[in-house]
Design an enzyme around this catalytic site. Structure first.
Site, PDB file in Angstrom:
ATOM      1  N   SER A   1       0.885  -1.175   0.000  1.00  9.34           N
ATOM      2  CA  SER A   1       0.000   0.000   0.000  1.00  9.34           C
ATOM      3  C   SER A   1       0.918   1.219   0.000  1.00  9.34           C
ATOM      4  CB  SER A   1      -0.893   0.015   1.245  1.00  9.34           C
ATOM      5  OG  SER A   1      -1.689  -1.131   1.293  1.00  9.34           O
TER       6      SER A   1
ATOM      7  N   LYS B   1      -6.364   2.680  -3.007  1.00 10.62           N
ATOM      8  CA  LYS B   1      -6.151   1.919  -1.766  1.00 10.62           C
ATOM      9  C   LYS B   1      -6.166   2.850  -0.546  1.00 10.62           C
ATOM     10  CE  LYS B   1      -4.959  -1.245   1.141  1.00 10.62           C
ATOM     11  NZ  LYS B   1      -5.901  -2.276   1.569  1.00 10.62           N
TER      12      LYS B   1
ATOM     13  N   LYS C   1      -0.192   5.138   8.297  1.00  7.32           N
ATOM     14  CA  LYS C   1       0.590   5.402   7.071  1.00  7.32           C
ATOM     15  C   LYS C   1      -0.355   5.595   5.882  1.00  7.32           C
ATOM     16  CE  LYS C   1       1.569   1.875   4.869  1.00  7.32           C
ATOM     17  NZ  LYS C   1       1.046   1.014   3.819  1.00  7.32           N
TER      18      LYS C   1
HETATM   19  P1  NDP Z   1       4.283  -6.924   7.925  1.00  6.30           P
HETATM   20  O1  NDP Z   1       4.839  -5.938   8.881  1.00  6.30           O
HETATM   21  O2  NDP Z   1       3.635  -8.151   8.421  1.00  6.30           O
HETATM   22  O3  NDP Z   1       5.443  -7.383   6.903  1.00  6.30           O
HETATM   23  C1  NDP Z   1       6.356  -6.463   6.385  1.00  6.30           C
HETATM   24  C2  NDP Z   1       7.323  -7.160   5.466  1.00  6.30           C
HETATM   25  O4  NDP Z   1       8.252  -6.191   4.957  1.00  6.30           O
HETATM   26  C3  NDP Z   1       8.170  -8.239   6.154  1.00  6.30           C
HETATM   27  O5  NDP Z   1       8.443  -9.245   5.222  1.00  6.30           O
HETATM   28  C4  NDP Z   1       9.440  -7.456   6.514  1.00  6.30           C
HETATM   29  O6  NDP Z   1      10.572  -8.270   6.652  1.00  6.30           O
HETATM   30  C5  NDP Z   1       9.588  -6.596   5.281  1.00  6.30           C
HETATM   31  N1  NDP Z   1      10.415  -5.413   5.524  1.00  6.30           N
HETATM   32  C6  NDP Z   1      10.206  -4.429   6.444  1.00  6.30           C
HETATM   33  N2  NDP Z   1      11.173  -3.491   6.341  1.00  6.30           N
HETATM   34  C7  NDP Z   1      12.020  -3.908   5.362  1.00  6.30           C
HETATM   35  C8  NDP Z   1      13.205  -3.368   4.792  1.00  6.30           C
HETATM   36  N3  NDP Z   1      13.713  -2.201   5.210  1.00  6.30           N
HETATM   37  N4  NDP Z   1      13.818  -4.066   3.801  1.00  6.30           N
HETATM   38  C9  NDP Z   1      13.311  -5.232   3.369  1.00  6.30           C
HETATM   39  N5  NDP Z   1      12.187  -5.804   3.868  1.00  6.30           N
HETATM   40  C10 NDP Z   1      11.543  -5.135   4.844  1.00  6.30           C
HETATM   41  O7  NDP Z   1       3.295  -6.070   6.968  1.00  6.30           O
HETATM   42  P2  NDP Z   1       1.968  -6.559   6.205  1.00  6.30           P
HETATM   43  O8  NDP Z   1       2.254  -7.800   5.463  1.00  6.30           O
HETATM   44  O9  NDP Z   1       0.813  -6.452   7.133  1.00  6.30           O
HETATM   45  O10 NDP Z   1       1.811  -5.324   5.178  1.00  6.30           O
HETATM   46  C11 NDP Z   1       2.585  -5.232   3.991  1.00  6.30           C
HETATM   47  C12 NDP Z   1       1.910  -4.187   3.092  1.00  6.30           C
HETATM   48  O11 NDP Z   1       0.577  -4.621   2.791  1.00  6.30           O
HETATM   49  C13 NDP Z   1       1.774  -2.807   3.764  1.00  6.30           C
HETATM   50  O12 NDP Z   1       1.942  -1.803   2.789  1.00  6.30           O
HETATM   51  C14 NDP Z   1       0.354  -2.823   4.298  1.00  6.30           C
HETATM   52  O13 NDP Z   1      -0.171  -1.507   4.437  1.00  6.30           O
HETATM   53  C15 NDP Z   1      -0.360  -3.622   3.205  1.00  6.30           C
HETATM   54  N6  NDP Z   1      -1.590  -4.313   3.597  1.00  6.30           N
HETATM   55  C16 NDP Z   1      -1.704  -4.998   4.786  1.00  6.30           C
HETATM   56  C17 NDP Z   1      -2.882  -5.650   5.111  1.00  6.30           C
HETATM   57  C18 NDP Z   1      -3.048  -6.435   6.386  1.00  6.30           C
HETATM   58  O14 NDP Z   1      -4.196  -6.807   6.695  1.00  6.30           O
HETATM   59  N7  NDP Z   1      -1.992  -6.723   7.138  1.00  6.30           N
HETATM   60  C19 NDP Z   1      -4.031  -5.621   4.195  1.00  6.30           C
HETATM   61  C20 NDP Z   1      -3.788  -4.954   2.958  1.00  6.30           C
HETATM   62  C21 NDP Z   1      -2.615  -4.305   2.682  1.00  6.30           C
HETATM   63  P3  NDP Z   1      10.971  -8.937   8.073  1.00  6.30           P
HETATM   64  O15 NDP Z   1      10.265 -10.267   8.088  1.00  6.30           O
HETATM   65  O16 NDP Z   1      12.441  -9.042   8.023  1.00  6.30           O
HETATM   66  O17 NDP Z   1      10.477  -8.002   9.155  1.00  6.30           O
END
Ligand code: NDP
Length: 289
Positions: free
Chosen positions: A91, A165, A234
């Site tokens: 997102s 979104k 965010k």
């Molecule tokens: P999470 O916090 O569960 O996962 C984040 C992911 O990003 C992890 O794989 C993390 O790796 C990785 N990450 C974080 N920082 C870095 C970095 N600096 N470099 C590389 N990898 C990184 O988030 P969500 O899965 O919940 O959300 C992901 C996206 O989807 C967001 O934009 C959110 O707004 C959107 N979204 C979320 C929903 C939900 O219900 N959760 C629904 C719809 C959209 P690591 O494992 O190492 O921490």
């Protein structure tokens, strides 16, 4: 068969990449690499170092914000091949994504913003709604790979998916907060939350918050962590940028952003977004039950 790759195995990415791995040879990379290895063991994907992601024809990202996507893209840039498609399920932020699309375009890589809606349940079931921004031809080219989607809508040029979104999530925030305020008032009057929702959900005030979030997570006091409050705030910030561009009055959505900023400060960015109602409960001195 053409390879795909998935970067970012978080709450959403892990199950989304699982659907890809059931249909296509799938490379996975995650910052915390143990999650990539777990994914490999669970779904038969291949956990690879970041450079090897460039072997894929279609690269997916699902990271917290556009900033992390741009950082990963910059690290991958020397390895990327012309003709690759980049499907960004984050997102993200429209303007920064347009800049990223240009940067990747210099390498012959086509960027599409493709954020998703439907939460972790939709990601697990493979029924997510995908809103895509980009050229129509590129959208058609990548559609067959969206194994986690229940519905795909091409909404406009690059950045448009992120804009839709952000506004969708602003509406989620409004509905959730408004339902919380209303239900607390009813509970005070002696109406059990369950009875109030039975009526509202058969009436015109219903929303995803009243039909699903509140009955499943608030009435039960379960409050599972699926979508972090910090991520919703965010998205509200991104929505403010969209509203700023349009320059029309938008007092309700602006106020909503402030309320959730306050909830994030009072609770924590890691709290689940539905826990924002705990702040209302704290103010009221009663719980929605
Ligand atoms: P999470 O916090 O569960 O996962 C984040 C992911 O990003 C992890 O794989 C993390 O790796 C990785 N990450 C974080 N920082 C870095 C970095 N600096 N470099 C590389 N990898 C990184 O988030 P969500 O899965 O919940 O959300 C992901 C996206 O989807 C967001 O934009 C959110 O707004 C959107 N979204 C979320 C929903 C939900 O219900 N959760 C629904 C719809 C959209 P690591 O494992 O190492 O921490």
């Amino acid at each position: 068969m053409e390879k795909v790759a998935f970067i970012g195995l978080g709450a959403m990415g892990y199950p989304m990449a699982g659907h890809l791995a059931k249909r296509f040879p799938t490379l996975v990379w995650n910052r915390t690499f143990a999650k990539a290895l777990k994914h490999q063991a669970e779904f038969g994907s291949e956990a690879v170092p970041l450079e090897r992601v460039a072997e894929a024809q279609v690269i997916f990202t699902c990271l917290p914000t556009t900033q992390e996507v741009a950082e990963v893209a910059e690290a991958l840039l020397p390895h990327l091949r012309p003709g690759t498609y980049w499907v960004d399920a984050t997102s993200g932020e429209p303007e920064a994504s347009r800049r990223l699309a240009e940067r990747l375009g210099e390498k012959g890589v086509t960027y599409l913003d493709a954020p998703v809606s439907g939460g972790t349940v939709g990601a697990e079931k493979g029924t997510l709604t995908v809103m895509m921004g980009g050229e129509a031809e590129a959208v058609e080219r990548v559609k067959p790979y969206l194994a986690y989607a229940g519905k795909v809508v091409h909404v406009g040029p690059v950045g448009a998916g992120h804009a839709v979104k952000a506004i969708n999530n602003a509406l989620l925030a409004v509905n959730l907060w408004a339902a919380g305020e209303g239900l607390l008032a009813l509970v005070r009057q002696g109406v059990p939350g369950e009875k109030a929702l039975e009526v509202i959900n058969a009436s015109s005030g219903r929303s995803n918050a009243t039909e699903n979030l509140i009955p499943q997570r608030v009435l039960t006091r379960a409050f599972p962590k699926t979508f972090a409050l910090g991520l919703l705030v965010k998205d509200l910030g991104i929505a403010m940028g969209v509203l700023e561009g349009a320059k029309d009055p938008s007092p309700l959505l602006r106020l909503t952003r402030e309320l959730y900023e306050m909830a994030k400060r009072e609770l924590s960015p890691e709290a689940d977004h539905v826990e924002a109602l705990k702040l209302l409960e704290r103010w009221a001195g009663v719980e929605i039950r």
